[in-house]
Motif scaffolding. Structure first.
Motif, PDB file in Angstrom:
ATOM      1  N   ASP A   1       2.684   6.692  -7.047  1.00  0.00           N
ATOM      2  CA  ASP A   1       1.680   7.304  -7.841  1.00  0.00           C
ATOM      3  C   ASP A   1       2.262   8.895  -7.934  1.00  0.00           C
ATOM      4  O   ASP A   1       2.428   9.415  -6.753  1.00  0.00           O
ATOM      5  CB  ASP A   1       0.382   7.299  -6.755  1.00  0.00           C
ATOM      6  CG  ASP A   1      -0.666   7.913  -7.709  1.00  0.00           C
ATOM      7  OD1 ASP A   1      -0.678   8.545  -8.923  1.00  0.00           O
ATOM      8  OD2 ASP A   1      -1.819   7.854  -7.136  1.00  0.00           O
TER       9      ASP A   1
ATOM     10  N   ARG B   1       0.968  -1.231   0.037  1.00  0.00           N
ATOM     11  CA  ARG B   1       0.174  -0.281  -0.032  1.00  0.00           C
ATOM     12  C   ARG B   1       0.932   1.355  -0.079  1.00  0.00           C
ATOM     13  O   ARG B   1       0.720   2.256  -0.786  1.00  0.00           O
ATOM     14  CB  ARG B   1      -0.872  -0.134   1.196  1.00  0.00           C
ATOM     15  CG  ARG B   1      -1.887   0.914   1.338  1.00  0.00           C
ATOM     16  CD  ARG B   1      -2.672   0.942   2.519  1.00  0.00           C
ATOM     17  NE  ARG B   1      -3.609   1.840   2.639  1.00  0.00           N
ATOM     18  CZ  ARG B   1      -3.979   2.334   3.962  1.00  0.00           C
ATOM     19  NH1 ARG B   1      -3.478   1.933   5.098  1.00  0.00           N
ATOM     20  NH2 ARG B   1      -4.681   3.199   4.013  1.00  0.00           N
ATOM     21  N   THR B   2       1.925   1.249   0.856  1.00  0.00           N
ATOM     22  CA  THR B   2       2.853   2.531   0.857  1.00  0.00           C
ATOM     23  C   THR B   2       3.579   2.551  -0.302  1.00  0.00           C
ATOM     24  O   THR B   2       3.778   3.641  -0.872  1.00  0.00           O
ATOM     25  CB  THR B   2       3.807   2.130   1.827  1.00  0.00           C
ATOM     26  OG1 THR B   2       3.055   2.237   3.185  1.00  0.00           O
ATOM     27  CG2 THR B   2       5.016   3.467   2.133  1.00  0.00           C
TER      28      THR B   2
ATOM     29  N   GLU C   1       0.527  12.006  -5.888  1.00  0.00           N
ATOM     30  CA  GLU C   1       0.633  12.135  -4.406  1.00  0.00           C
ATOM     31  C   GLU C   1       1.826  13.032  -4.063  1.00  0.00           C
ATOM     32  O   GLU C   1       2.102  13.607  -2.979  1.00  0.00           O
ATOM     33  CB  GLU C   1       1.250  10.821  -3.780  1.00  0.00           C
ATOM     34  CG  GLU C   1      -0.163   9.764  -3.780  1.00  0.00           C
ATOM     35  CD  GLU C   1      -1.109   9.954  -2.725  1.00  0.00           C
ATOM     36  OE1 GLU C   1      -0.722  10.918  -1.683  1.00  0.00           O
ATOM     37  OE2 GLU C   1      -2.160   9.972  -3.035  1.00  0.00           O
TER      38      GLU C   1
ATOM     39  N   ARG D   1       1.157   4.060  -3.018  1.00  0.00           N
ATOM     40  CA  ARG D   1       1.137   5.439  -3.140  1.00  0.00           C
ATOM     41  C   ARG D   1       2.208   6.329  -3.338  1.00  0.00           C
ATOM     42  O   ARG D   1       2.173   7.342  -3.711  1.00  0.00           O
ATOM     43  CB  ARG D   1       0.806   5.700  -1.423  1.00  0.00           C
ATOM     44  CG  ARG D   1      -0.770   5.894  -1.155  1.00  0.00           C
ATOM     45  CD  ARG D   1      -1.041   6.185   0.271  1.00  0.00           C
ATOM     46  NE  ARG D   1      -0.900   5.090   0.992  1.00  0.00           N
ATOM     47  CZ  ARG D   1      -0.696   4.985   2.477  1.00  0.00           C
ATOM     48  NH1 ARG D   1      -0.379   6.137   2.930  1.00  0.00           N
ATOM     49  NH2 ARG D   1      -0.409   4.143   3.134  1.00  0.00           N
TER      50      ARG D   1
END
Length: 65
Positions: A57, A50-51, A60, A54
Motif C-alpha cells: 500500500d 496481511r504484512t 503506508e 500493508r
C-alpha cells in the motif's frame, strides 16, 4: 478477586487489539459466518498476507526493514 480478573481481562483485550493479534480471530469468525466449510488460512499465512498487503500500500510509505 472477580474485580482483578475482570481488570486483567480488559487489559488482555486491549493488548490483543493494540498488537493486532485479535485480527486473525475476527477474520476466522467472519469467514466461518459466511461459509462454515470454507478453508481458512493458518495464522502464519494470514499474517504474511496481511504484512504483504500493508507493504504494498503506497499510503503506508516506504519501509526498508
Amino acid at each position: 478477586m472477580s474485580a482483578v480478573r475482570r481488570a486483567l481481562g480488559r487489559i488482555r483485550f486491549y493488548v490483543r487489539e493494540f498488537s493486532g493479534e485479535a485480527a486473525y480471530d475476527r477474520y476466522i469468525a467472519h469467514a466461518r459466518s459466511h461459509d462454515p466449510h470454507a478453508q481458512v488460512p493458518t495464522r502464519r499465512a494470514f499474517e504474511r498476507a496481511r504484512t504483504d498487503s500493508r507493504e504494498a500500500d503506497p499510503r503506508e510509505g516506504f519501509r526498508c526493514c
